[in-house]
Design a protein around this motif. Structure first.
Motif, PDB file in Angstrom:
ATOM      1  N   LEU A 188     -12.094 -30.707 -12.884  1.00  0.00           N
ATOM      2  CA  LEU A 188     -12.679 -29.475 -11.433  1.00  0.00           C
ATOM      3  C   LEU A 188     -13.000 -30.496 -10.197  1.00  0.00           C
ATOM      4  N   THR A 189     -14.085 -30.928 -11.144  1.00  0.00           N
ATOM      5  CA  THR A 189     -14.746 -31.542 -10.048  1.00  0.00           C
ATOM      6  C   THR A 189     -14.552 -33.290  -9.868  1.00  0.00           C
ATOM      7  N   ASN A 190     -14.868 -32.972  -8.455  1.00  0.00           N
ATOM      8  CA  ASN A 190     -14.213 -33.734  -7.214  1.00  0.00           C
ATOM      9  C   ASN A 190     -15.137 -35.147  -7.360  1.00  0.00           C
ATOM     10  N   GLU A 191     -16.288 -34.837  -6.729  1.00  0.00           N
ATOM     11  CA  GLU A 191     -17.318 -35.686  -6.334  1.00  0.00           C
ATOM     12  C   GLU A 191     -18.613 -35.833  -7.645  1.00  0.00           C
ATOM     13  N   LYS A 192     -18.997 -35.268  -7.454  1.00  0.00           N
ATOM     14  CA  LYS A 192     -20.580 -34.525  -8.155  1.00  0.00           C
ATOM     15  C   LYS A 192     -20.311 -35.189  -9.834  1.00  0.00           C
ATOM     16  N   VAL A 193     -21.202 -35.289 -10.538  1.00  0.00           N
ATOM     17  CA  VAL A 193     -20.596 -35.452 -12.473  1.00  0.00           C
ATOM     18  C   VAL A 193     -21.640 -34.399 -12.669  1.00  0.00           C
ATOM     19  N   SER A 194     -21.194 -32.966 -13.022  1.00  0.00           N
ATOM     20  CA  SER A 194     -21.967 -32.466 -14.638  1.00  0.00           C
ATOM     21  C   SER A 194     -22.221 -33.046 -15.803  1.00  0.00           C
ATOM     22  N   VAL A 195     -23.357 -32.706 -15.803  1.00  0.00           N
ATOM     23  CA  VAL A 195     -24.413 -33.665 -16.669  1.00  0.00           C
ATOM     24  C   VAL A 195     -24.155 -32.569 -17.548  1.00  0.00           C
ATOM     25  N   PRO A 196     -24.308 -30.771 -17.758  1.00  0.00           N
ATOM     26  CA  PRO A 196     -24.115 -30.096 -18.649  1.00  0.00           C
ATOM     27  C   PRO A 196     -22.525 -30.008 -18.899  1.00  0.00           C
ATOM     28  N   ALA A 197     -21.816 -30.606 -18.162  1.00  0.00           N
ATOM     29  CA  ALA A 197     -19.887 -29.965 -18.215  1.00  0.00           C
ATOM     30  C   ALA A 197     -20.394 -31.527 -19.189  1.00  0.00           C
ATOM     31  N   ILE A 198     -20.988 -32.518 -19.604  1.00  0.00           N
ATOM     32  CA  ILE A 198     -20.325 -33.887 -20.157  1.00  0.00           C
ATOM     33  C   ILE A 198     -21.160 -33.802 -21.357  1.00  0.00           C
ATOM     34  N   LEU A 199     -22.231 -33.391 -20.702  1.00  0.00           N
ATOM     35  CA  LEU A 199     -22.482 -32.926 -22.133  1.00  0.00           C
ATOM     36  C   LEU A 199     -22.176 -32.112 -23.550  1.00  0.00           C
ATOM     37  N   GLY A 200     -21.501 -31.014 -23.009  1.00  0.00           N
ATOM     38  CA  GLY A 200     -20.813 -29.835 -23.620  1.00  0.00           C
ATOM     39  C   GLY A 200     -19.680 -30.439 -24.321  1.00  0.00           C
ATOM     40  N   THR A 201     -18.733 -31.855 -23.691  1.00  0.00           N
ATOM     41  CA  THR A 201     -18.386 -32.526 -24.029  1.00  0.00           C
ATOM     42  C   THR A 201     -17.994 -33.236 -24.756  1.00  0.00           C
ATOM     43  N   VAL A 202     -19.670 -33.736 -24.994  1.00  0.00           N
ATOM     44  CA  VAL A 202     -19.434 -34.754 -26.527  1.00  0.00           C
ATOM     45  C   VAL A 202     -20.116 -33.957 -27.017  1.00  0.00           C
ATOM     46  N   VAL A 203     -21.331 -33.191 -27.065  1.00  0.00           N
ATOM     47  CA  VAL A 203     -21.474 -32.360 -28.224  1.00  0.00           C
ATOM     48  C   VAL A 203     -20.376 -31.871 -29.413  1.00  0.00           C
ATOM     49  N   TYR A 204     -19.224 -31.285 -28.643  1.00  0.00           N
ATOM     50  CA  TYR A 204     -17.629 -30.874 -28.962  1.00  0.00           C
ATOM     51  C   TYR A 204     -16.952 -31.823 -29.497  1.00  0.00           C
ATOM     52  N   PHE A 205     -16.678 -32.778 -29.646  1.00  0.00           N
ATOM     53  CA  PHE A 205     -16.395 -34.258 -30.101  1.00  0.00           C
ATOM     54  C   PHE A 205     -17.308 -34.171 -31.270  1.00  0.00           C
ATOM     55  N   LEU A 206     -18.694 -34.461 -30.945  1.00  0.00           N
ATOM     56  CA  LEU A 206     -18.984 -35.348 -31.696  1.00  0.00           C
ATOM     57  C   LEU A 206     -19.415 -33.502 -32.854  1.00  0.00           C
ATOM     58  N   SER A 207     -19.063 -32.849 -32.958  1.00  0.00           N
ATOM     59  CA  SER A 207     -18.903 -31.743 -33.537  1.00  0.00           C
ATOM     60  C   SER A 207     -17.909 -32.161 -34.355  1.00  0.00           C
ATOM     61  N   PHE A 208     -17.007 -32.645 -34.962  1.00  0.00           N
ATOM     62  CA  PHE A 208     -15.720 -32.979 -35.702  1.00  0.00           C
ATOM     63  C   PHE A 208     -16.577 -33.616 -36.740  1.00  0.00           C
TER      64      PHE A 208
END
Length: 269
Positions: free
Chosen positions: A40-60
């Motif tokens: 949903l982010t258009n211009e600004k990069v959401s650091v918490p969202a990026i970290l949450g996504t990375v943590v999720y996939f690394l959790s596997f």
């Protein structure tokens, strides 16, 4: 008696395994909202969202490493350490003890595979605002399978069932690889863990050599017979069953090796 061994194994391991699965589910929710936020982010990069996504996939990766290490550690501790003296004095066959641990380990790793699938589905459903769920429960998937077969002559449903069977065999192969490495490693009077690690690496190298030879041989045959989508479909199915047959042979060899060592070559600490 096998039933009592299985019951005891579950009783000793369920807290750790359920905790790991619970954490993975919580991370699925976090990952779903993180991926949705990124979409949903258009211009600004959401650091918490990026970290949450990375943590999720690394959790596997973390989950599988933790589960494999835990299963290996428990097998070694209860079979070959000082606790092994108590294990091997039980009035039950060595094969029953081994099979009980093998079965419980298999169930837990299979449960982790299922949980990963559930986790991805949960994450995808949250990230897509329920669209993924709609696709799965409606006729969209069935239409895709039919269209793919019509266009390429490839039966996706059969292929997925073959992948499922291969996954079941792969889980058994993984456990036998761990158990065999530890069983051979305990034969060493010193540096047992190091010996187990090197044994595991050796088994992996040998397996990879034979695997590469099998792939090359299969590829040569495939290049000669594939001249249509139907032939390609048959080739893929044939290759899958060949690979599964190879895994069955490797599993049988490792199982027999473990049985021999645990019956006649125990070297307890």
């Amino acid at each position: 008696m096998l039933g009592k061994i299985i019951k005891n194994e579950f009783k000793s391991t369920y807290k750790v395994m359920l905790l790991i699965q619970g954490i993975l589910l919580l991370l699925s929710v976090m990952g779903g909202f993180s991926v949705r936020s990124l979409a949903l982010t258009n211009e600004k990069v959401s650091v918490p969202a990026i970290l949450g996504t990375v943590v999720y996939f690394l959790s596997f990766v973390a989950v599988f490493v933790i589960v494999i290490v835990y299963i290996g550690q428990r097998f070694y501790k209860t079979m070959f350490s000082t606790q092994g003296y108590l294990t091997h004095t039980l009035p039950v066959k060595e094969s029953s003890i081994f099979n009980g641990k093998l079965l419980v380990s298999y169930i837990w790793i299979f449960a982790m595979y299922v949980m990963v699938f559930v986790s991805l589905f949960l994450m995808g459903s949250i990230a897509s605002n329920g669209e993924l769920f709609k696709i799965i429960v409606t006729d969209a998937w069935a239409k895709f399978v039919d269209d793919f077969y019509t266009e390429f002559g490839f039966n996706v449903s059969i292929f997925l069932w073959e992948v499922f069977v291969a996954t079941l065999l792969g889980i058994l192969y993984l456990i036998m690889w761990i158990f065999t490495s530890l069983s051979v490693g305990q034969l060493s009077d010193k540096h047992r863990i190091a010996a187990s690690v090197f044994t595991g690496i050796g088994i992996y190298i040998v397996e990879e050599i034979f695997g590469v030879l099998l792939i090359v041989n299969t590829a040569k045959k495939g290049a000669a017979i594939i001249d249509s989508s139907l032939a390609a479909s048959k080739f893929v199915n044939s290759s899958m069953w060949t690979a599964m047959g190879y895994m069955v042979i490797m599993i049988a060899v490792m199982y027999l090796g473990c049985m021999l060592i645990n019956k006649k070559k125990l070297n307890l600490e």
